[in-house]
Design a protein around this motif. Structure first.
Motif, short mmCIF file in Angstrom:
data_model
loop_
_atom_site.label_atom_id
_atom_site.label_comp_id
_atom_site.label_asym_id
_atom_site.label_seq_id
_atom_site.Cartn_x
_atom_site.Cartn_y
_atom_site.Cartn_z
N LEU A 1 48.87 38.29 47.33
CA LEU A 1 47.90 37.98 46.27
C LEU A 1 46.80 37.06 46.81
O LEU A 1 45.62 37.29 46.56
N GLU A 2 47.16 36.06 47.56
CA GLU A 2 46.17 35.14 48.14
C GLU A 2 45.26 35.85 49.15
O GLU A 2 44.07 35.59 49.21
N TYR A 3 45.82 36.74 49.95
CA TYR A 3 45.05 37.41 51.00
C TYR A 3 44.13 38.49 50.45
O TYR A 3 42.95 38.56 50.81
N PHE A 4 44.66 39.36 49.61
CA PHE A 4 43.90 40.52 49.14
C PHE A 4 43.10 40.26 47.87
O PHE A 4 42.23 41.06 47.52
N TRP B 1 51.92 38.99 41.17
CA TRP B 1 51.68 38.05 40.09
C TRP B 1 52.80 38.15 39.05
O TRP B 1 53.30 39.24 38.83
N PRO B 2 53.28 37.09 38.48
CA PRO B 2 52.71 35.76 38.36
C PRO B 2 53.05 34.82 39.51
O PRO B 2 52.62 33.67 39.51
N ASP B 3 53.82 35.28 40.48
CA ASP B 3 54.10 34.43 41.63
C ASP B 3 52.87 34.35 42.53
O ASP B 3 52.11 35.31 42.65
N ASN B 4 52.68 33.23 43.16
CA ASN B 4 51.55 33.05 44.07
C ASN B 4 51.95 33.54 45.45
O ASN B 4 52.24 32.77 46.35
N PRO C 1 45.45 44.51 40.63
CA PRO C 1 45.85 43.52 41.64
C PRO C 1 47.02 42.65 41.20
O PRO C 1 47.85 42.28 42.01
N PHE C 2 47.09 42.36 39.92
CA PHE C 2 48.20 41.53 39.45
C PHE C 2 49.53 42.29 39.51
O PHE C 2 50.55 41.74 39.90
#
Length: 58
Positions: A40-43, A33-36, A27-28
């Motif tokens: 990344l927030e949704y999944f 990632w490393p950005d928000n 997932p990263f």
């Protein structure tokens, strides 16, 4: 010793990551990632990684 060809000249591939380690990186590495990022927030909307006791060996 290889059970099929009986060779004693075998070694482990040094470029292979541990399965659990590499699957935790997925997932990263795919969601920004490393950005928000929004993806990344949704999944991957979590801040805790729980590892079961049965896959940890000491």
């Amino acid at each position: 010793t290889c059970t099929q060809c009986k060779s004693h000249n075998i070694r482990q591939d040094e470029d292979v990551l541990d399965t659990w380690f590499s699957s935790a990186l997925w997932p990263f590495s795919t969601l920004g990632w490393p950005d928000n990022t929004a993806d990344l927030e949704y999944f991957y909307p979590t801040s805790v990684l729980v590892t079961a006791y049965d896959i940890i060996t000491f």
